[in-house]
Write a protein that holds these residues in place. Sequence first.
Motif, PDB file in Angstrom:
ATOM      1  N   GLY A 145      62.648  47.353  35.825  1.00  0.00           N
ATOM      2  CA  GLY A 145      62.935  46.949  37.197  1.00  0.00           C
ATOM      3  C   GLY A 145      62.064  45.853  37.759  1.00  0.00           C
ATOM      4  N   PHE A 146      61.480  45.017  36.884  1.00  0.00           N
ATOM      5  CA  PHE A 146      60.581  43.965  37.357  1.00  0.00           C
ATOM      6  C   PHE A 146      60.814  42.660  36.601  1.00  0.00           C
ATOM      7  CE2 PHE A 146      58.519  48.042  37.972  1.00  0.00           C
ATOM      8  CZ  PHE A 146      58.105  47.963  39.300  1.00  0.00           C
ATOM      9  N   ASP A 147      60.640  41.537  37.318  1.00  0.00           N
ATOM     10  CA  ASP A 147      60.605  40.240  36.667  1.00  0.00           C
ATOM     11  C   ASP A 147      59.277  40.112  35.927  1.00  0.00           C
ATOM     12  OD1 ASP A 147      63.103  39.449  37.606  1.00  0.00           O
ATOM     13  OD2 ASP A 147      62.275  38.603  39.451  1.00  0.00           O
ATOM     14  N   GLN A 148      59.131  39.044  35.150  1.00  0.00           N
ATOM     15  CA  GLN A 148      57.920  38.885  34.349  1.00  0.00           C
ATOM     16  C   GLN A 148      57.418  37.449  34.384  1.00  0.00           C
ATOM     17  OE1 GLN A 148      60.847  39.157  31.795  1.00  0.00           O
ATOM     18  NE2 GLN A 148      61.382  40.726  33.281  1.00  0.00           N
ATOM     19  N   VAL A 149      56.125  37.291  34.542  1.00  0.00           N
ATOM     20  CA  VAL A 149      55.456  36.022  34.285  1.00  0.00           C
ATOM     21  C   VAL A 149      54.727  36.208  32.963  1.00  0.00           C
ATOM     22  CG1 VAL A 149      53.692  34.391  35.034  1.00  0.00           C
ATOM     23  CG2 VAL A 149      55.216  35.446  36.724  1.00  0.00           C
ATOM     24  N   VAL A 150      55.075  35.400  31.966  1.00  0.00           N
ATOM     25  CA  VAL A 150      54.634  35.638  30.591  1.00  0.00           C
ATOM     26  C   VAL A 150      53.611  34.602  30.143  1.00  0.00           C
ATOM     27  CG1 VAL A 150      55.408  35.698  28.192  1.00  0.00           C
ATOM     28  CG2 VAL A 150      56.796  36.768  29.966  1.00  0.00           C
ATOM     29  N   HIS A 151      52.521  35.071  29.548  1.00  0.00           N
ATOM     30  CA  HIS A 151      51.550  34.225  28.853  1.00  0.00           C
ATOM     31  C   HIS A 151      51.413  34.749  27.429  1.00  0.00           C
ATOM     32  CE1 HIS A 151      49.092  32.107  32.259  1.00  0.00           C
ATOM     33  NE2 HIS A 151      50.385  32.117  32.520  1.00  0.00           N
ATOM     34  N   TYR A 152      50.832  33.928  26.568  1.00  0.00           N
ATOM     35  CA  TYR A 152      50.643  34.327  25.175  1.00  0.00           C
ATOM     36  C   TYR A 152      49.164  34.249  24.789  1.00  0.00           C
ATOM     37  CZ  TYR A 152      55.710  33.918  24.978  1.00  0.00           C
ATOM     38  OH  TYR A 152      57.055  34.084  25.208  1.00  0.00           O
ATOM     39  N   ASN A 153      48.318  34.792  25.645  1.00  0.00           N
ATOM     40  CA  ASN A 153      46.883  34.830  25.393  1.00  0.00           C
ATOM     41  C   ASN A 153      46.321  36.094  26.032  1.00  0.00           C
ATOM     42  OD1 ASN A 153      44.173  34.406  24.997  1.00  0.00           O
ATOM     43  ND2 ASN A 153      44.037  32.545  26.218  1.00  0.00           N
ATOM     44  N   LEU A 154      45.930  37.048  25.208  1.00  0.00           N
ATOM     45  CA  LEU A 154      45.483  38.339  25.728  1.00  0.00           C
ATOM     46  C   LEU A 154      44.323  38.191  26.705  1.00  0.00           C
ATOM     47  CD1 LEU A 154      46.086  41.372  25.522  1.00  0.00           C
ATOM     48  CD2 LEU A 154      44.420  41.503  23.655  1.00  0.00           C
ATOM     49  N   ALA A 155      43.479  37.198  26.473  1.00  0.00           N
ATOM     50  CA  ALA A 155      42.319  36.985  27.349  1.00  0.00           C
ATOM     51  C   ALA A 155      42.739  36.643  28.776  1.00  0.00           C
ATOM     52  CB  ALA A 155      41.428  35.880  26.781  1.00  0.00           C
ATOM     53  N   ASP A 156      43.945  36.125  28.953  1.00  0.00           N
ATOM     54  CA  ASP A 156      44.419  35.788  30.299  1.00  0.00           C
ATOM     55  C   ASP A 156      44.602  37.026  31.169  1.00  0.00           C
ATOM     56  OD1 ASP A 156      44.402  33.166  29.587  1.00  0.00           O
ATOM     57  OD2 ASP A 156      46.583  32.905  29.551  1.00  0.00           O
ATOM     58  N   GLY A 157      44.584  38.202  30.556  1.00  0.00           N
ATOM     59  CA  GLY A 157      44.683  39.427  31.329  1.00  0.00           C
ATOM     60  C   GLY A 157      43.588  39.577  32.358  1.00  0.00           C
ATOM     61  N   ILE A 158      42.471  38.865  32.177  1.00  0.00           N
ATOM     62  CA  ILE A 158      41.367  38.940  33.133  1.00  0.00           C
ATOM     63  C   ILE A 158      41.809  38.480  34.527  1.00  0.00           C
ATOM     64  CG2 ILE A 158      40.429  36.625  32.751  1.00  0.00           C
ATOM     65  CD1 ILE A 158      37.625  37.905  32.892  1.00  0.00           C
ATOM     66  N   MET A 159      42.852  37.660  34.569  1.00  0.00           N
ATOM     67  CA  MET A 159      43.324  37.148  35.859  1.00  0.00           C
ATOM     68  C   MET A 159      43.963  38.217  36.728  1.00  0.00           C
ATOM     69  SD  MET A 159      44.767  33.332  34.991  1.00  0.00           S
ATOM     70  CE  MET A 159      46.012  33.815  33.810  1.00  0.00           C
ATOM     71  N   THR A 160      44.230  39.389  36.153  1.00  0.00           N
ATOM     72  CA  THR A 160      44.887  40.450  36.922  1.00  0.00           C
ATOM     73  C   THR A 160      43.996  41.680  37.099  1.00  0.00           C
ATOM     74  OG1 THR A 160      45.862  41.445  34.925  1.00  0.00           O
ATOM     75  CG2 THR A 160      47.152  39.741  36.058  1.00  0.00           C
ATOM     76  N   GLU A 161      42.764  41.609  36.631  1.00  0.00           N
ATOM     77  CA  GLU A 161      41.890  42.771  36.659  1.00  0.00           C
ATOM     78  C   GLU A 161      41.173  42.898  38.004  1.00  0.00           C
ATOM     79  OE1 GLU A 161      39.381  42.552  33.221  1.00  0.00           O
ATOM     80  OE2 GLU A 161      41.050  42.867  31.827  1.00  0.00           O
ATOM     81  N   PRO A 162      40.588  44.068  38.292  1.00  0.00           N
ATOM     82  CA  PRO A 162      39.871  44.261  39.550  1.00  0.00           C
ATOM     83  C   PRO A 162      38.860  43.146  39.811  1.00  0.00           C
ATOM     84  CG  PRO A 162      40.067  46.349  38.412  1.00  0.00           C
ATOM     85  CD  PRO A 162      40.590  45.305  37.471  1.00  0.00           C
ATOM     86  N   GLY A 163      38.858  42.655  41.034  1.00  0.00           N
ATOM     87  CA  GLY A 163      38.001  41.535  41.397  1.00  0.00           C
ATOM     88  C   GLY A 163      38.764  40.234  41.503  1.00  0.00           C
ATOM     89  N   SER A 164      39.990  40.205  40.942  1.00  0.00           N
ATOM     90  CA  SER A 164      40.811  38.999  41.022  1.00  0.00           C
ATOM     91  C   SER A 164      41.770  39.105  42.207  1.00  0.00           C
ATOM     92  CB  SER A 164      41.611  38.802  39.739  1.00  0.00           C
ATOM     93  OG  SER A 164      42.750  39.652  39.743  1.00  0.00           O
ATOM     94  N   PRO A 165      42.258  37.959  42.706  1.00  0.00           N
ATOM     95  CA  PRO A 165      43.212  37.987  43.822  1.00  0.00           C
ATOM     96  C   PRO A 165      44.528  38.688  43.472  1.00  0.00           C
ATOM     97  CG  PRO A 165      42.294  35.781  43.527  1.00  0.00           C
ATOM     98  CD  PRO A 165      41.893  36.583  42.328  1.00  0.00           C
ATOM     99  N   LEU A 166      44.832  38.795  42.189  1.00  0.00           N
ATOM    100  CA  LEU A 166      46.105  39.385  41.787  1.00  0.00           C
ATOM    101  C   LEU A 166      46.055  40.900  41.682  1.00  0.00           C
ATOM    102  CD1 LEU A 166      47.198  36.850  39.028  1.00  0.00           C
ATOM    103  CD2 LEU A 166      48.165  37.116  41.309  1.00  0.00           C
ATOM    104  N   PHE A 167      44.840  41.450  41.592  1.00  0.00           N
ATOM    105  CA  PHE A 167      44.742  42.904  41.414  1.00  0.00           C
ATOM    106  C   PHE A 167      45.184  43.622  42.694  1.00  0.00           C
ATOM    107  CE2 PHE A 167      42.479  46.986  41.503  1.00  0.00           C
ATOM    108  CZ  PHE A 167      43.018  47.533  40.354  1.00  0.00           C
ATOM    109  N   GLY A 168      46.147  44.511  42.532  1.00  0.00           N
ATOM    110  CA  GLY A 168      46.681  45.237  43.676  1.00  0.00           C
ATOM    111  C   GLY A 168      47.792  44.512  44.401  1.00  0.00           C
ATOM    112  N   ALA A 169      48.087  43.285  43.970  1.00  0.00           N
ATOM    113  CA  ALA A 169      49.117  42.491  44.644  1.00  0.00           C
ATOM    114  C   ALA A 169      50.507  42.874  44.158  1.00  0.00           C
ATOM    115  CB  ALA A 169      48.878  41.007  44.390  1.00  0.00           C
ATOM    116  N   SER A 170      51.451  42.855  45.077  1.00  0.00           N
ATOM    117  CA  SER A 170      52.851  43.118  44.765  1.00  0.00           C
ATOM    118  C   SER A 170      53.641  41.885  45.173  1.00  0.00           C
ATOM    119  CB  SER A 170      53.334  44.362  45.521  1.00  0.00           C
ATOM    120  OG  SER A 170      54.694  44.616  45.274  1.00  0.00           O
ATOM    121  N   LEU A 171      53.953  41.027  44.189  1.00  0.00           N
ATOM    122  CA  LEU A 171      54.492  39.705  44.483  1.00  0.00           C
ATOM    123  C   LEU A 171      55.831  39.465  43.787  1.00  0.00           C
ATOM    124  CD1 LEU A 171      51.185  37.676  43.907  1.00  0.00           C
ATOM    125  CD2 LEU A 171      52.097  38.455  46.099  1.00  0.00           C
TER     126      LEU A 171
END
Length: 227
Positions: free
Chosen positions: A174-200
């Motif tokens: 039930g969700f769209d996806q923004v896709v990257h191909y670099n596992l390290a990019d996951g840091i952009m969504t972790e606690p402390g980032s502007p994306l953590f907790g965001a529903s966009l």
Amino acid sequence: MMTIKRVGIIGAGKVGIVLAGLALNAGYEVRISGSGSVEKIALTIKTLVPGAIASENKDVVANSDIIILAIPLSRYKNIDADLLKDKLVIDATNYWWETDGVREEVLDADSTSSEQVQAYFKHATIVKTFNHMGYHNLQEEAASKNSSKRKALFVTGNNHEAVDKVAQFVESMGFDQVVHYNLADGIMTEPGSPLFGASLTYQDLKQTIDHFDQTEFGKKIAASKLN
């Protein structure tokens, strides 16, 4: 890579329960395990997600096409590293001090959490998603493809085929996806980032990520460890 029909969830907490419900609604067969005995969680599963099968880790993994790690990050090493051999695994974990304790006791400073999960489960294929949206939002905001209110999840990993497969799974949940191909990019969504907790929405999530200065964020994370 096989078609996903059976979903296994390790972790019967709030996130695991919500994802089990979404997977059942999407038509998947769902197995879920918790930290205690099967009998301990069976009543909870029967009450909150009727239709899901309460089981132990070994049975969940053996009878699932995809595994979701929905446990406190500090507990991933409690799982036998070989248990997830040759499995496609979604890492939905985050470091969270209230449940995980001192960060340096849980994570090495030189790589992201999902990279360390991948290094531990070295014979599995790790894809990171479901980690940056709160469980209430996951439960309440899953929507059909044509819904104007449909939200998006970030999906990233090093294996292109696996990432694409997980993106299809996220689509079905039930969700769209923004896709990257670099596992390290996951840091952009972790606690402390502007994306953590965001529903966009897709556009808002993509725009935020496109303008996200990962290097600056990395500096902030490094600085926070010194405080």
